[in-house]
Design a protein around this motif. Structure first.
Motif, PDB file in Angstrom:
ATOM      1  N   ALA A   1     -20.112  -9.764 -10.614  1.00 55.10           N
ATOM      2  CA  ALA A   1     -20.293 -11.195 -10.378  1.00 55.10           C
ATOM      3  C   ALA A   1     -21.002 -11.472  -9.062  1.00 55.10           C
ATOM      4  O   ALA A   1     -21.758 -12.436  -8.940  1.00 55.10           O
ATOM      5  CB  ALA A   1     -18.943 -11.906 -10.407  1.00 55.10           C
ATOM      6  N   HIS A   2     -20.755 -10.611  -8.039  1.00 50.21           N
ATOM      7  CA  HIS A   2     -21.401 -10.790  -6.733  1.00 50.21           C
ATOM      8  C   HIS A   2     -21.406  -9.454  -6.003  1.00 50.21           C
ATOM      9  O   HIS A   2     -20.355  -8.846  -5.789  1.00 50.21           O
ATOM     10  CB  HIS A   2     -20.667 -11.841  -5.898  1.00 50.21           C
ATOM     11  N   LYS A   3     -22.587  -9.009  -5.587  1.00 48.15           N
ATOM     12  CA  LYS A   3     -22.723  -7.695  -4.958  1.00 48.15           C
ATOM     13  C   LYS A   3     -21.921  -7.579  -3.662  1.00 48.15           C
ATOM     14  O   LYS A   3     -21.520  -6.484  -3.267  1.00 48.15           O
ATOM     15  CB  LYS A   3     -24.196  -7.394  -4.684  1.00 48.15           C
ATOM     16  N   GLY A   4     -21.692  -8.707  -2.996  1.00 51.38           N
ATOM     17  CA  GLY A   4     -20.948  -8.681  -1.746  1.00 51.38           C
ATOM     18  C   GLY A   4     -19.513  -8.211  -1.922  1.00 51.38           C
ATOM     19  O   GLY A   4     -18.839  -7.882  -0.933  1.00 51.38           O
ATOM     20  N   ALA A   5     -19.027  -8.156  -3.158  1.00 46.30           N
ATOM     21  CA  ALA A   5     -17.637  -7.778  -3.422  1.00 46.30           C
ATOM     22  C   ALA A   5     -17.407  -6.269  -3.371  1.00 46.30           C
ATOM     23  O   ALA A   5     -16.290  -5.818  -3.621  1.00 46.30           O
ATOM     24  CB  ALA A   5     -17.200  -8.321  -4.782  1.00 46.30           C
ATOM     25  N   ARG A   6     -18.424  -5.486  -3.029  1.00 46.07           N
ATOM     26  CA  ARG A   6     -18.233  -4.032  -2.951  1.00 46.07           C
ATOM     27  C   ARG A   6     -17.123  -3.658  -1.974  1.00 46.07           C
ATOM     28  O   ARG A   6     -16.478  -2.626  -2.120  1.00 46.07           O
ATOM     29  CB  ARG A   6     -19.539  -3.343  -2.529  1.00 46.07           C
ATOM     30  N   THR A   7     -16.895  -4.479  -0.969  1.00 44.78           N
ATOM     31  CA  THR A   7     -15.855  -4.181   0.014  1.00 44.78           C
ATOM     32  C   THR A   7     -14.611  -5.049  -0.192  1.00 44.78           C
ATOM     33  O   THR A   7     -13.721  -5.067   0.665  1.00 44.78           O
ATOM     34  CB  THR A   7     -16.384  -4.381   1.447  1.00 44.78           C
ATOM     35  N   THR A   8     -14.543  -5.748  -1.305  1.00 49.43           N
ATOM     36  CA  THR A   8     -13.341  -6.519  -1.629  1.00 49.43           C
ATOM     37  C   THR A   8     -12.326  -5.542  -2.213  1.00 49.43           C
ATOM     38  O   THR A   8     -12.064  -5.509  -3.415  1.00 49.43           O
ATOM     39  CB  THR A   8     -13.675  -7.653  -2.616  1.00 49.43           C
ATOM     40  N   LEU A   9     -11.784  -4.728  -1.343  1.00 51.61           N
ATOM     41  CA  LEU A   9     -10.913  -3.618  -1.738  1.00 51.61           C
ATOM     42  C   LEU A   9      -9.572  -3.727  -1.023  1.00 51.61           C
ATOM     43  O   LEU A   9      -9.498  -4.172   0.129  1.00 51.61           O
ATOM     44  CB  LEU A   9     -11.576  -2.284  -1.388  1.00 51.61           C
ATOM     45  N   ALA A  10      -8.524  -3.253  -1.702  1.00 50.45           N
ATOM     46  CA  ALA A  10      -7.174  -3.350  -1.156  1.00 50.45           C
ATOM     47  C   ALA A  10      -7.038  -2.653   0.196  1.00 50.45           C
ATOM     48  O   ALA A  10      -6.271  -3.102   1.052  1.00 50.45           O
ATOM     49  CB  ALA A  10      -6.171  -2.772  -2.152  1.00 50.45           C
ATOM     50  N   LYS A  11      -7.802  -1.583   0.410  1.00 53.96           N
ATOM     51  CA  LYS A  11      -7.667  -0.819   1.646  1.00 53.96           C
ATOM     52  C   LYS A  11      -8.070  -1.600   2.890  1.00 53.96           C
ATOM     53  O   LYS A  11      -7.741  -1.207   4.014  1.00 53.96           O
ATOM     54  CB  LYS A  11      -8.486   0.469   1.564  1.00 53.96           C
ATOM     55  N   HIS A  12      -8.762  -2.708   2.709  1.00 53.67           N
ATOM     56  CA  HIS A  12      -9.207  -3.498   3.860  1.00 53.67           C
ATOM     57  C   HIS A  12      -8.221  -4.594   4.253  1.00 53.67           C
ATOM     58  O   HIS A  12      -8.559  -5.482   5.050  1.00 53.67           O
ATOM     59  CB  HIS A  12     -10.585  -4.098   3.586  1.00 53.67           C
ATOM     60  N   TRP A  13      -7.004  -4.537   3.733  1.00 52.03           N
ATOM     61  CA  TRP A  13      -5.995  -5.525   4.117  1.00 52.03           C
ATOM     62  C   TRP A  13      -5.777  -5.526   5.631  1.00 52.03           C
ATOM     63  O   TRP A  13      -5.465  -6.571   6.232  1.00 52.03           O
ATOM     64  CB  TRP A  13      -4.660  -5.225   3.413  1.00 52.03           C
ATOM     65  N   ASP A  14      -5.960  -4.346   6.256  1.00 55.59           N
ATOM     66  CA  ASP A  14      -5.659  -4.225   7.684  1.00 55.59           C
ATOM     67  C   ASP A  14      -6.722  -4.840   8.584  1.00 55.59           C
ATOM     68  O   ASP A  14      -6.569  -4.835   9.815  1.00 55.59           O
ATOM     69  CB  ASP A  14      -5.458  -2.758   8.058  1.00 55.59           C
ATOM     70  N   LYS A  15      -7.784  -5.391   8.018  1.00 50.12           N
ATOM     71  CA  LYS A  15      -8.802  -6.042   8.842  1.00 50.12           C
ATOM     72  C   LYS A  15      -8.325  -7.398   9.359  1.00 50.12           C
ATOM     73  O   LYS A  15      -8.957  -8.002  10.211  1.00 50.12           O
ATOM     74  CB  LYS A  15     -10.108  -6.199   8.043  1.00 50.12           C
ATOM     75  N   ASN A  16      -7.223  -7.884   8.823  1.00 50.13           N
ATOM     76  CA  ASN A  16      -6.596  -9.104   9.336  1.00 50.13           C
ATOM     77  C   ASN A  16      -5.422  -8.708  10.221  1.00 50.13           C
ATOM     78  O   ASN A  16      -4.461  -8.105   9.751  1.00 50.13           O
ATOM     79  CB  ASN A  16      -6.109  -9.984   8.185  1.00 50.13           C
ATOM     80  N   THR A  17      -5.494  -9.064  11.487  1.00 50.75           N
ATOM     81  CA  THR A  17      -4.447  -8.674  12.429  1.00 50.75           C
ATOM     82  C   THR A  17      -3.693  -9.864  13.022  1.00 50.75           C
ATOM     83  O   THR A  17      -2.794  -9.662  13.838  1.00 50.75           O
ATOM     84  CB  THR A  17      -5.056  -7.854  13.583  1.00 50.75           C
ATOM     85  N   PHE A  18      -4.046 -11.097  12.634  1.00 47.18           N
ATOM     86  CA  PHE A  18      -3.416 -12.252  13.277  1.00 47.18           C
ATOM     87  C   PHE A  18      -3.138 -13.421  12.346  1.00 47.18           C
ATOM     88  O   PHE A  18      -2.228 -14.217  12.591  1.00 47.18           O
ATOM     89  CB  PHE A  18      -4.285 -12.743  14.441  1.00 47.18           C
ATOM     90  N   LEU A  19      -3.905 -13.586  11.265  1.00 43.50           N
ATOM     91  CA  LEU A  19      -3.728 -14.742  10.380  1.00 43.50           C
ATOM     92  C   LEU A  19      -2.545 -14.486   9.444  1.00 43.50           C
ATOM     93  O   LEU A  19      -2.549 -13.497   8.713  1.00 43.50           O
ATOM     94  CB  LEU A  19      -5.006 -14.975   9.566  1.00 43.50           C
ATOM     95  N   PRO A  20      -1.515 -15.346   9.460  1.00 42.01           N
ATOM     96  CA  PRO A  20      -0.353 -15.117   8.595  1.00 42.01           C
ATOM     97  C   PRO A  20      -0.747 -15.011   7.114  1.00 42.01           C
ATOM     98  O   PRO A  20      -1.574 -15.794   6.632  1.00 42.01           O
ATOM     99  CB  PRO A  20       0.518 -16.353   8.841  1.00 42.01           C
ATOM    100  N   TRP A  21      -0.151 -14.053   6.426  1.00 41.81           N
ATOM    101  CA  TRP A  21      -0.434 -13.844   5.006  1.00 41.81           C
ATOM    102  C   TRP A  21       0.394 -14.802   4.157  1.00 41.81           C
ATOM    103  O   TRP A  21       1.551 -15.106   4.478  1.00 41.81           O
ATOM    104  CB  TRP A  21      -0.085 -12.423   4.595  1.00 41.81           C
ATOM    105  N   HIS A  22      -0.202 -15.244   3.062  1.00 43.62           N
ATOM    106  CA  HIS A  22       0.590 -15.977   2.075  1.00 43.62           C
ATOM    107  C   HIS A  22       1.574 -14.992   1.450  1.00 43.62           C
ATOM    108  O   HIS A  22       1.210 -13.854   1.155  1.00 43.62           O
ATOM    109  CB  HIS A  22      -0.309 -16.580   0.989  1.00 43.62           C
ATOM    110  N   PRO A  23       2.852 -15.374   1.253  1.00 40.39           N
ATOM    111  CA  PRO A  23       3.832 -14.442   0.693  1.00 40.39           C
ATOM    112  C   PRO A  23       3.402 -13.811  -0.627  1.00 40.39           C
ATOM    113  O   PRO A  23       3.663 -12.629  -0.875  1.00 40.39           O
ATOM    114  CB  PRO A  23       5.075 -15.318   0.508  1.00 40.39           C
ATOM    115  N   GLY A  24       2.738 -14.584  -1.477  1.00 39.92           N
ATOM    116  CA  GLY A  24       2.282 -14.033  -2.758  1.00 39.92           C
ATOM    117  C   GLY A  24       1.227 -12.969  -2.576  1.00 39.92           C
ATOM    118  O   GLY A  24       1.226 -11.933  -3.257  1.00 39.92           O
ATOM    119  N   ALA A  25       0.305 -13.187  -1.625  1.00 41.73           N
ATOM    120  CA  ALA A  25      -0.735 -12.198  -1.344  1.00 41.73           C
ATOM    121  C   ALA A  25      -0.129 -10.956  -0.716  1.00 41.73           C
ATOM    122  O   ALA A  25      -0.451  -9.826  -1.090  1.00 41.73           O
ATOM    123  CB  ALA A  25      -1.789 -12.803  -0.424  1.00 41.73           C
ATOM    124  N   ALA A  26       0.775 -11.162   0.239  1.00 43.82           N
ATOM    125  CA  ALA A  26       1.415 -10.029   0.914  1.00 43.82           C
ATOM    126  C   ALA A  26       2.163  -9.159  -0.088  1.00 43.82           C
ATOM    127  O   ALA A  26       2.134  -7.920   0.002  1.00 43.82           O
ATOM    128  CB  ALA A  26       2.353 -10.529   1.995  1.00 43.82           C
TER     129      ALA A  26
END
Length: 325
Positions: free
Chosen positions: A283-308
């Protein structure tokens, strides 16, 4: 008799489970909106892609909306005017600290992290006919298009260029509009901050000859020292105007959700996007890095409980301290 009782108990459990699911789903919104960016920018294309996937997988009608980009999306999601949105981490931090220009002095802390998207490279495009092939070629007083007001590009690119000693006049607008102004000679360069390939740049390549300006190593180092960005190379494969990768800098993007949305709904929305990366990439080439392993790129913004919950079930390790409420 034991077999019959077991069967009856199983049916009862399934019925109870279905009843609980239905009750939980009854709190879901009847429809949803995803705040994106201007038409012609990567946010709009990417946001449209995942909005369609979430709508199809959850059965909830939804779609993308044109907005002013990351800063405005933080405000719209915080207030609930948009259920979902997309932002870069720089504007997200400034919004949490009350430094969002759209809502100055207000801590926009009701917009929660949802999932990692991709890195936003910062790149400069000029017409080949201008003779501009490097940052040092950009003349003093150059008229530069920085994207929509309040966007990632408009917020950070002027700071980058000022750090490199450039003096310029600012122009704002949607990417497609700025691309047209560049082609018409009304702008000297356009400073893009968007996932590659940027549709407006791809369109320019079809219509005229352009130069994609890279930073020198020294320029790149100065910018990284001054701002919350990391080194990045724009792959030569994404633009026909590039023969080799272009040195740049980038900032991570995250999807965001209104923190008050039901946990189960956000869980299913994240599952729809993250559970089938191949479909997202189609659907969009930019999604190549939309991967679960990159969860750690967020270090300060609170996660939604459902996403977490989804990420912690799929290899993540999100601290309870970083989960909303």
């Amino acid at each position: 008799m034991k077999t019959i009782k077991t069967f009856v108990l199983s049916v009862a459990l399934v019925a109870a489970s279905s009843s609980l699911f239905a009750e939980d789903k009854s709190a879901w919104p009847e429809s949803f909106t995803v705040g994106t960016g201007s038409q012609g920018g990567a946010y709009f294309g990417y946001g449209t892609a995942w909005a369609n996937i979430v709508s199809e997988q959850t059965g909830v009608t939804g779609g993308a909306e044109v907005t002013g980009g990351p800063m405005q999306n933080m405000a719209l999601v915080h207030t609930g005017d948009n259920h979902f949105g997309m932002t870069t981490m720089g504007p997200a931090r400034e919004s949490l600290e009350g430094n969002n220009a759209i809502a100055p002095g207000i801590q926009l802390d009701n917009a929660c992290a949802m999932f990692p998207m991709y890195q936003t490279p910062f790149s400069i495009t000029a017409l080949t006919s201008s003779g501009i092939t490097s940052i040092s070629d950009i003349p003093d007083g150059a008229v530069i298009g920085f994207g929509p007001a309040g966007s990632t590009s408009d917020t950070y690119f002027p700071r980058m260029l000022a750090a490199l000693g450039l003096k310029f006049e600012r122009r704002n607008g949607g990417w497609s509009d700025l691309g047209g102004q560049l082609q018409d000679g009304l702008l000297d360069v356009v400073a893009f901050a968007a996932g590659v390939p940027v549709p407006a740049v791809s369109q320019l390549e079809v219509q005229t000859d352009i130069n994609i300006i890279e930073f020198t190593e020294e320029e790149q180092a100065k910018i990284i020292d001054a701002l919350p960005v990391s080194d990045y190379e724009i792959p030569a494969s994404v633009y026909k105007s590039l023969e080799t990768p272009a040195r740049s800098v980038a900032m991570w993007n995250f999807a965001i959700a209104n923190c008050d949305l039901p946990e189960s709904f956000v869980y299913e929305a994240v599952k729809a996007v993250m559970g089938d990366n191949e479909r997202m990439v189609q659907a969009h080439k930019g999604a190549r890095t939309t991967l679960a392993k990159h969860w750690d790129k967020n270090t300060f913004l609170p996660w939604h409980p459902g996403a977490a919950r989804w990420f912690n079930e799929n290899g993540g390790s999100i601290s309870p301290n970083l989960i909303h409420n």
